[in-house]
Design an enzyme around this catalytic site. Structure first.
Site, PDB file in Angstrom:
ATOM      1  N   TRP A  48       0.853  -1.188   0.000  1.00  0.00           N
ATOM      2  CA  TRP A  48       0.000   0.000   0.000  1.00  0.00           C
ATOM      3  C   TRP A  48       0.883   1.230   0.000  1.00  0.00           C
ATOM      4  O   TRP A  48       1.579   1.498   0.980  1.00  0.00           O
ATOM      5  CB  TRP A  48      -0.938   0.015   1.213  1.00  0.00           C
ATOM      6  CG  TRP A  48      -1.805   1.258   1.246  1.00  0.00           C
ATOM      7  CD1 TRP A  48      -2.215   2.003   0.167  1.00  0.00           C
ATOM      8  CD2 TRP A  48      -2.359   1.896   2.396  1.00  0.00           C
ATOM      9  NE1 TRP A  48      -2.983   3.071   0.572  1.00  0.00           N
ATOM     10  CE2 TRP A  48      -3.089   3.029   1.936  1.00  0.00           C
ATOM     11  CE3 TRP A  48      -2.311   1.627   3.756  1.00  0.00           C
ATOM     12  CZ2 TRP A  48      -3.753   3.889   2.803  1.00  0.00           C
ATOM     13  CZ3 TRP A  48      -2.975   2.477   4.625  1.00  0.00           C
ATOM     14  CH2 TRP A  48      -3.703   3.590   4.155  1.00  0.00           C
ATOM     15  N   ARG A  49       0.871   1.958  -1.116  1.00  0.00           N
ATOM     16  CA  ARG A  49       1.623   3.195  -1.219  1.00  0.00           C
ATOM     17  C   ARG A  49       0.802   4.317  -0.580  1.00  0.00           C
ATOM     18  O   ARG A  49       0.065   5.047  -1.240  1.00  0.00           O
ATOM     19  CB  ARG A  49       1.927   3.498  -2.686  1.00  0.00           C
ATOM     20  CG  ARG A  49       3.162   2.781  -3.219  1.00  0.00           C
ATOM     21  CD  ARG A  49       4.448   3.346  -2.627  1.00  0.00           C
ATOM     22  NE  ARG A  49       4.557   4.761  -2.933  1.00  0.00           N
ATOM     23  CZ  ARG A  49       5.078   5.244  -4.062  1.00  0.00           C
ATOM     24  NH1 ARG A  49       5.585   4.415  -4.959  1.00  0.00           N
ATOM     25  NH2 ARG A  49       5.117   6.545  -4.265  1.00  0.00           N
ATOM     26  N   GLU A  87      12.355  10.520  -2.540  1.00  0.00           N
ATOM     27  CA  GLU A  87      12.655   9.180  -3.041  1.00  0.00           C
ATOM     28  C   GLU A  87      11.559   8.677  -3.986  1.00  0.00           C
ATOM     29  O   GLU A  87      11.362   7.476  -4.148  1.00  0.00           O
ATOM     30  CB  GLU A  87      12.876   8.211  -1.879  1.00  0.00           C
ATOM     31  CG  GLU A  87      14.082   8.607  -1.034  1.00  0.00           C
ATOM     32  CD  GLU A  87      14.880   7.437  -0.493  1.00  0.00           C
ATOM     33  OE1 GLU A  87      14.672   6.298  -0.929  1.00  0.00           O
ATOM     34  OE2 GLU A  87      15.739   7.687   0.371  1.00  0.00           O
ATOM     35  N   HIS A 144      16.280   4.745  -2.726  1.00  0.00           N
ATOM     36  CA  HIS A 144      15.940   4.948  -4.131  1.00  0.00           C
ATOM     37  C   HIS A 144      16.747   6.111  -4.684  1.00  0.00           C
ATOM     38  O   HIS A 144      16.701   7.210  -4.141  1.00  0.00           O
ATOM     39  CB  HIS A 144      14.447   5.241  -4.285  1.00  0.00           C
ATOM     40  CG  HIS A 144      13.572   4.163  -3.734  1.00  0.00           C
ATOM     41  ND1 HIS A 144      13.364   3.987  -2.369  1.00  0.00           N
ATOM     42  CD2 HIS A 144      12.862   3.187  -4.343  1.00  0.00           C
ATOM     43  CE1 HIS A 144      12.570   2.947  -2.183  1.00  0.00           C
ATOM     44  NE2 HIS A 144      12.249   2.449  -3.363  1.00  0.00           N
ATOM     45  N   LYS A 171      16.754  -3.133   0.601  1.00  0.00           N
ATOM     46  CA  LYS A 171      16.240  -2.765  -0.726  1.00  0.00           C
ATOM     47  C   LYS A 171      16.979  -1.554  -1.294  1.00  0.00           C
ATOM     48  O   LYS A 171      17.208  -0.576  -0.582  1.00  0.00           O
ATOM     49  CB  LYS A 171      14.745  -2.441  -0.652  1.00  0.00           C
ATOM     50  CG  LYS A 171      14.144  -2.014  -1.996  1.00  0.00           C
ATOM     51  CD  LYS A 171      12.700  -1.552  -1.864  1.00  0.00           C
ATOM     52  CE  LYS A 171      12.184  -1.066  -3.222  1.00  0.00           C
ATOM     53  NZ  LYS A 171      10.842  -0.448  -3.122  1.00  0.00           N
ATOM     54  N   GLN A 236       8.154  -0.828 -14.354  1.00  0.00           N
ATOM     55  CA  GLN A 236       7.391  -1.974 -13.847  1.00  0.00           C
ATOM     56  C   GLN A 236       6.617  -2.644 -14.986  1.00  0.00           C
ATOM     57  O   GLN A 236       6.034  -1.981 -15.835  1.00  0.00           O
ATOM     58  CB  GLN A 236       6.427  -1.532 -12.752  1.00  0.00           C
ATOM     59  CG  GLN A 236       7.120  -1.229 -11.435  1.00  0.00           C
ATOM     60  CD  GLN A 236       6.158  -0.778 -10.352  1.00  0.00           C
ATOM     61  OE1 GLN A 236       4.964  -0.608 -10.595  1.00  0.00           O
ATOM     62  NE2 GLN A 236       6.679  -0.558  -9.165  1.00  0.00           N
TER      63      GLN A 236
END
Length: 256
Positions: A48-49, A87, A144, A171, A236
């Protein structure tokens, strides 16, 4: 060798990369409708962004969405992510509000993993990890870089730092400007396996980096993001196509 991490019915670090699809709607009703569609597609993990949610600064509203998401997802692991503007996110919060939001979410016990940005600072990261581990919630420490691909040594250093701070999953996502940058990211991922047993998520964003979203089983990235209603980051792949390609890769590797 990566130490597998089992979260509900998903194990990160065994076999082909797990597939995560981000929920990117801004309104509660649309968020829940997205979740219902993805639940039917046998997605491994949902993110969930929350930075896209129009009421993200209202903790009560965030709680209501979390409750409904958990009910709809029926056992699919849920990542809570507030991505800061610097980011690649939609909103910016003060450091105090960033900590408050993530701490609140962790303490609800409704999110299985919480994404915490490496460059929020050591004190912030350690505080949120401490709270999360008390609640048996896993933490993804993320970074990021939307400008470039750092040198291989710098990518490794950032992942090592995330590891030293106590992240459960490490990540990094970068933007490649040429094919050499893509190789830097893949080589760093492969090299980092010598320094940690924790699961890693690495990717080069944009069209040049698509291969990095498919090659995790070879180089060591345990989770890849597919596009649902809309992509949450450049490059993506639509989730159905992603599933097909990963299945083909896994089959071919099994036939060695």
């Amino acid at each position: 060798m990566t130490e597998a991490l089992t979260i509900k019915n998903i194990t990160l670090g065994e076999g082909k990369p797990s597939i995560c699809i981000p929920i990117t709607s801004s309104k509660k009703a649309e968020i829940i409708e997205e979740a219902k569609r993805y639940q039917k597609e046998a997605i491994d993990v949902i993110e969930w962004r929350a930075d896209i949610f129009e009421e993200v600064e209202n903790h009560a509203a965030v709680l209501e969405v979390l409750k409904d998401l958990v009910n709809v997802l029926k056992g699919i692991p849920l990542i809570f992510t507030f991505r800061s503007h610097q980011e690649g996110g939609e909103k910016e919060l003060s450091k105090e509000d960033y900590v408050s939001l993530n701490q609140f979410v962790i303490q609800t016990g409704l999110a299985d993993l919480v994404d915490v940005e490496l460059y929020q600072g050591e004190d912030t990261v350690k505080k949120l990890i401490s709270v999360a581990h008390q609640q048996h919630t896993y933490v993804i420490i993320s970074n990021h870089d939307f400008q470039k691909t750092p040198a291989q040594s710098e990518i490794i250093n950032r992942l090592k730092w995330a590891d030293e701070l106590g992240g459960d999953v490490l990540k990094i996502a970068v933007v490649p400007n040429n094919t050499e940058d893509v190789l830097e990211l893949l080589t760093a991922t492969n090299e980092m396996k010598k320094h940690t047993e924790k699961p890693m998520i690495t990717m080069a964003m944009g069209p040049l980096g698509v291969i990095t979203r498919l090659s995790g089983q070879v180089f060591g990235s345990v989770l890849t993001f597919g596009a649902g209603e809309r992509a949450s980051a450049p490059g993506q792949i639509p989730v159905q196509k992603l599933q097909q390609v990963l299945d083909v890769i896994e089959k071919s590797m099994g036939e060695k």
